[in-house]
Design an enzyme around this catalytic site. Structure first.
Site, PDB file in Angstrom:
ATOM      1  N   HIS A 134       1.304 -18.799 -36.587  1.00 22.29           N
ATOM      2  CA  HIS A 134       0.484 -18.661 -35.370  1.00 22.29           C
ATOM      3  C   HIS A 134      -0.788 -19.495 -35.474  1.00 22.29           C
ATOM      4  CE1 HIS A 134      -0.770 -16.836 -31.653  1.00 22.29           C
ATOM      5  NE2 HIS A 134      -1.905 -16.440 -32.178  1.00 22.29           N
ATOM      6  N   ASP A 172      -1.291 -21.552 -23.280  1.00 19.57           N
ATOM      7  CA  ASP A 172      -2.619 -22.165 -23.166  1.00 19.57           C
ATOM      8  C   ASP A 172      -2.499 -23.635 -23.564  1.00 19.57           C
ATOM      9  OD1 ASP A 172      -2.762 -22.295 -26.078  1.00 19.57           O
ATOM     10  OD2 ASP A 172      -3.297 -20.170 -26.011  1.00 19.57           O
ATOM     11  N   LYS A 196      -6.694 -19.309 -17.473  1.00 12.48           N
ATOM     12  CA  LYS A 196      -7.234 -18.024 -17.044  1.00 12.48           C
ATOM     13  C   LYS A 196      -8.533 -18.249 -16.294  1.00 12.48           C
ATOM     14  CE  LYS A 196      -5.326 -15.397 -20.940  1.00 12.48           C
ATOM     15  NZ  LYS A 196      -5.647 -14.529 -22.111  1.00 12.48           N
TER      16      LYS A 196
END
Length: 295
Positions: A134, A172, A196
């Protein structure tokens, strides 16, 4: 020789088929107090070319995801079993590294859990191979040679051939390369990422594609990991508000904790595709071909 952890049996079998390496069959037993002992009897009887005089293989590759604490302890035992058998070199493939998202301290007195796990794993191996961690920075926590394999391209394989003007969307901007890898492997389509925005008056956060017009187009939301499914569910709802076509969710690591799968279905995801870094019902493709060159 490939030594599989109990959470990575299918992946280890696929790697054996891809590489031609022999596949060990570990054994597990539990003591009355709940402690486990993972052993590799095949090591004593192995006689690979290039091994030591007593038939011990010169190298073993331990393939073990650690989606649970028990799986982590099992991995450490399998590594130690290889060392105890006199193996010269141990490579550890961590298809999914548990605790990797805890890559920094969240407050005073708290640990950097990814670092603690990396250090523990490093003690029993000469080399570590990670699949799409990640945070790539976790590689710095290992005290041994470390390599990272990008398996995002494998996510194209299970997608339908008849996608209509497909858009590959990342959660993103930083993850758009994952979407691009899947798009390139699929052979057509465009990429974009979600943004966002917070309403200054209400404080509500809205999610929407950065640039792509998704109306009437099939969308593949690509991420490295889907854990609770909350973020992806909100993103999918935003897509349907814009009259998109079919929506598919594709991720390298399908953690899908709790009711994540239901959330995605309720949000309008037609299918969820994941790889075998975590073996479950949503596993649709193996990362084995992507790992071959790293071994």
């Amino acid at each position: 020789m490939l030594v599989p952890g109990s959470a990575s049996q299918s992946l280890a079998a696929a790697l054996a088929a891809e590489t031609g390496r022999p596949l060990a069959t570990p054994e597990y037993r539990w003591f009355p107090d709940g402690e486990e002992c993972a052993s590799v009897p095949d090591l004593a009887a192995s006689a690979e070319s290039g091994g030591s005089n007593d038939g011990t293989p010169a190298e073993t590759v331990v393939v073990a995801s650690t989606p649970s604490n028990d799986a982590l302890v099992e991995l450490l035992q399998l590594q130690d079993a290889c060392r105890e058998a006199g193996v010269d070199r141990v490579t550890t493939v961590l298809p999914y590294m548990g605790y990797a998202r805890q890559d920094s301290s969240f407050g005073p007195g708290e640990p950097v859990s990814a670092r603690a796990v990396a250090r523990a794993v490093s003690t029993g191996t000469d080399r570590v191979v990670l699949v799409n961690p990640h945070e790539r920075g976790v590689t710095e926590y290992f005290d041994c040679e470390t390599a990272v394999v990008d398996a995002a391209a494998r996510l194209a394989a299970p997608l339908p051939d008849d996608l209509s003007e497909p858009v590959f969307l990342a959660p993103d901007a930083s993850a758009e390369s994952l979407a691009a890898s899947a798009r390139d492997a699929y052979g057509r389509g465009s990429t974009d990422f979600f943004e966002k925005e917070r309403d200054r008056e209400t404080g509500e956060v809205s999610v929407h594609p950065h640039d792509a017009d998704v109306a009437g187009r099939d969308v593949i939301v690509v991420d490295d990991i889907v854990a609770t499914g909350s973020t992806m569910s909100h993103a999918v709802a935003a897509l349907h508000d814009r009259d998109c076509g079919r929506v598919f969710a594709a991720c390298v690591h399908g953690v899908l904790a709790g009711n994540a799968r239901v959330k995605l279905a309720a949000a309008g995801v037609e299918s969820v595709f994941a790889t075998d870094t975590i073996e479950r019902g949503e596993t649709a493709v193996s990362v084995a071909p992507a790992l071959v060159d790293a071994l």
